[in-house]
Design an enzyme around this catalytic site. Structure first.
Site, PDB file in Angstrom:
ATOM      1  N   ASP A   1     -35.566  80.724  52.428  1.00  0.00           N
ATOM      2  CA  ASP A   1     -35.899  80.774  53.849  1.00  0.00           C
ATOM      3  C   ASP A   1     -37.410  80.801  54.057  1.00  0.00           C
ATOM      4  O   ASP A   1     -38.157  81.369  53.260  1.00  0.00           O
ATOM      5  CB  ASP A   1     -35.280  82.027  54.473  1.00  0.00           C
ATOM      6  CG  ASP A   1     -35.703  82.217  55.911  1.00  0.00           C
ATOM      7  OD1 ASP A   1     -35.279  81.405  56.753  1.00  0.00           O
ATOM      8  OD2 ASP A   1     -36.481  83.143  56.190  1.00  0.00           O
TER       9      ASP A   1
ATOM     10  N   GLU B   1     -36.165  75.491  52.919  1.00  0.00           N
ATOM     11  CA  GLU B   1     -36.212  75.352  54.368  1.00  0.00           C
ATOM     12  C   GLU B   1     -37.682  75.187  54.744  1.00  0.00           C
ATOM     13  O   GLU B   1     -38.440  76.156  54.791  1.00  0.00           O
ATOM     14  CB  GLU B   1     -35.605  76.593  55.036  1.00  0.00           C
ATOM     15  CG  GLU B   1     -35.431  76.430  56.532  1.00  0.00           C
ATOM     16  CD  GLU B   1     -36.103  77.520  57.347  1.00  0.00           C
ATOM     17  OE1 GLU B   1     -35.867  77.547  58.565  1.00  0.00           O
ATOM     18  OE2 GLU B   1     -36.883  78.315  56.800  1.00  0.00           O
TER      19      GLU B   1
END
Length: 670
Positions: free
Chosen positions: A329, A383
């Site tokens: 993330d 990401e």
């Protein structure tokens, strides 16, 4: 090291930035030598902090260790000593800022609660150990504590070793707590029993689980992590998570974890925020310590102890829980001093202008090397929104080593298109360019929408398309124009996104059947309600509603993709586009994909030049079984028509009837 890496050889536009790329690569190589004692051990040997730190039981004793260089005294307190400081539970300083305590086996028992009472010059406080592997919250006081976790019969995995299917990777993004129908926090067991079978039936071969690491605030979606080695206890026990993963493997489903190493929660009692009176023990100093947009803290990737902590964390989840990899993330936030905020990233110079955090880049590269060293079949996904070159290129070629990067441009494009363009202005050429706009040497995970689009403050695709009419006109026979349009475009958007992948495809839990409304976690503003933090599976199960059309179509689409060998690796060849007609056609091997985005105009005998032969329709968004009008006879065999003008090219005309706002997939049969 070679003076020219493959990353640069494959993209000559990177040549002006050769020195920066080589410098970053050398930084990684140098740091690896440093961490592995001049290659006397491997990165995997280095990343074993979880075996040394924290609480561990051997046959006749307990050993506890913690890194706290700023501490002056530390006591282990808990239910075993009535939360009192006792000399027999005082840690001793050993070396390198580490502290140690050795206790007899009978001193503490499985299930007991504990913390550290840490003293430093000028203060003291209770802390949860940084390496705690089990953290629980008291229902009455809402206070978190570490918990001794040494069950007499630890879970034994039955499926080993598991080999993920990645041709292609079909990810079902999910959240354990909101995966159930009931207005409550769901559990690992409920997910394993009720949700996993749905995912397997839908044809996905990978689940990406959010919010695994312990986080104090449920509504953070798991992104404000406090305890990096602890499974969030609100969903169940470590054994129950292991059983879930083992069951998924038995169904042929890989399990990757949404891992958060980009930042940490600010909390001090639960997290690492001020661990031993040193706010910079784990985090950058001064203004770089706090993330300006996320109200969180930024790790200091330049410290070897922090690298040890984070790399060990990667290895821990792979080995202890048999996760098949990670979706990292917030990678953009890690790469840039600005966290990517306010940056346009218009040209390559923006990636090599000295505003990048080389320590973070080094960590991410080492993390990928380590993960694939521990498990060569592991899957890593970044990401990342800026488009940093080399993210999903092998480390030895000068890249950062991820297997995939998220194609974050695609959902943004769909939102912008739906919001700003009338149907007549949807241009097939623009659509195809956007869903295939990627670096050719890097695999991506394409998606029409993820959890981001489902949160309060945003809207899912189906909600943007149908909006309030979802409350009144999703009953079969009662659909109005808005619902028909929404259902048609929902299928077409997913079909073109999923069939143009060059690596993987992702869908967020429930979006495949057009789950209504948004996600709103329990909070003070909604009376701590779980009404919108769940999945209404009853909607797709009720055959008198139209939701099941979308789910049935999604399953049929996934089945076709699964049925084509190395689908993601086959080239996409555009056959035709006409922005005036709003028609698009492309092929992959023996499959032809035809789209008519025109909202009002159907076309008869619309011709495409393809390889001669016979073609059959294997999927049609306009089929009645998927909520369409059923205007075509899909049982028909489509034979190509000879044209002497194209004999040398070995092409003939495939002529089709293409209803308005529909798409079909044809397969060459002979």
């Amino acid at each position: 090291m070679s003076n020219t890496l493959n990353l640069i050889k494959k993209d000559p536009w990177l040549e002006p930035f050769k020195n920066a790329i080589l410098g970053r690569h050398q930084h990684v190589l140098d740091k690896e030598v440093e961490l592995t004692d001049n290659k006397r051990m491997t990165l995997s040997d280095f990343a074993t902090g979880h075996f040394y730190f924290g609480l561990h039981r051997t046959n006749d004793r307990w050993t506890f260790r913690e890194w706290a260089p700023n501490a002056t005294k530390i006591f282990l307190i808990g239910t075993f000593n009535d939360w009192q400081e006792q000399e027999s539970f005082a840690l001793k300083r050993i070396d390198n800022g580490n502290w140690e305590l050795i206790l007899p086996a009978e001193a503490i028992q499985h299930g007991e609660l504990y913390k550290l009472k840490v003293y430093w010059n000028g203060g003291c406080g209770e802390r949860i150990p940084a390496w705690a592997t089990r953290v629980v919250q008291d229902d009455a006081t809402r206070i978190f504590s570490a918990q001794v976790w040494e069950p007499q019969e630890p879970f034994q995995f039955t499926k080993k070793p598991f080999v993920p299917k990645t041709d292609p990777l079909l990810i079902y993004e999910c959240h354990i707590g909101m995966a159930q129908q009931e207005e409550k926090v769901g559990t690992f067991n409920e997910f394993r029993e009720k949700t996993l079978p749905r995912i397997a039936k839908a044809g996905y071969n990978c689940i990406q689980i959010m919010a695994i690491q312990e986080h104090p605030y449920y509504g953070s979606f798991g992104y404000h992590v406090s305890n990096f080695f602890a499974v969030s206890s609100r969903f169940g026990t470590p054994e129950e998570l292991k059983q879930l993963i083992d069951t998924a493997h038995g169904l042929g489903i890989a399990v990757i974890m949404d891992i958060v190493h980009s930042h940490s929660v600010k909390n001090e009692m639960e997290g690492l925020g001020n661990f031993a009176g040193d706010p910079y023990q784990y985090f950058y100093q001064n203004e770089r310590r706090e993330h300006p947009a996320w109200d969180s803290l930024c790790f200091d990737y330049g410290k070897n102890e922090v690298l040890h902590f984070l790399l060990s964390n990667c290895k821990y989840w792979l080995e202890e829980y048999k996760f098949d990899g990670f979706r990292f993330d917030g990678v953009t936030s890690m790469l840039y001093y600005s966290h990517g905020l306010g940056e346009a990233f218009l040209n390559y110079a923006d990636y090599y202008n000295g505003h990048q955090d080389d320590n973070a880049i080094c960590y991410l590269t080492l993390a990928n090397k380590l993960i694939h060293q521990v498990n060569s079949r592991a899957i890593t996904v970044a990401e990342e929104v800026s488009g940093m070159p080399g993210l999903a290129v092998k480390v030895e070629d000068g890249g950062y080593g991820f297997d995939y990067r998220m194609a974050m441009n695609i959902p943004d494009y769909w939102i912008k298109t739906i919001k700003e363009k009338i149907d007549e202005d949807w241009k097939p050429s623009s659509i195809l360019w956007e869903v295939t706009n990627r670096r050719q040497d890097e695999k991506t995970v394409s998606y029409a929408e993820s959890h981001d689009q489902a949160l309060v403050g945003d809207k899912t695709i189906i909600f943007r398309l149908i909006d309030a009419d979802m409350y009144w006109h999703m009953q079969k026979g009662d659909e109005n124009y808005t619902v028909h349009r929404g259902i048609a475009l929902h299928k077409m958007i997913r079909l073109i996104t999923a069939t143009t992948i060059n690596g993987g495809y992702l869908n967020f839990m429930g979006n495949e059947f057009g789950h209504p409304e948004w996600i709103d976690f329990p909070r003070e503003g909604n009376g701590w309600s779980c009404k919108y933090a769940r999945r209404q599976w009853n909607l797709v199960d009720q055959k008198n509603l139209t939701y099941h059309y979308l789910a049935d179509f999604d399953a049929a689409m996934i089945a076709i993709i699964n049925g084509i060998k190395d689908f993601q690796a086959t080239p996409i060849e555009e056959i035709w586009h006409d922005d005036g007609d709003q028609i698009l056609a492309y092929k992959r091997n023996d499959h032809v994909f035809v789209f008519n985005f025109n909202p009002v105009k159907s076309f008869s005998d619309y011709g495409f030049l393809v390889e001669p032969g016979s073609y059959e329709v294997v999927l049609n968004t306009d089929s009645k079984e998927f909520g369409g009008n059923g205007l075509t006879d899909d049982s028909m065999e489509h034979l190509t028509n000879f044209d002497p003008l194209y004999k040398k090219e070995n092409k003939e005309w495939l002529k089709l009837y293409i209803p308005a706002r529909s798409a079909m997939v044809l397969r060459k049969t002979k």
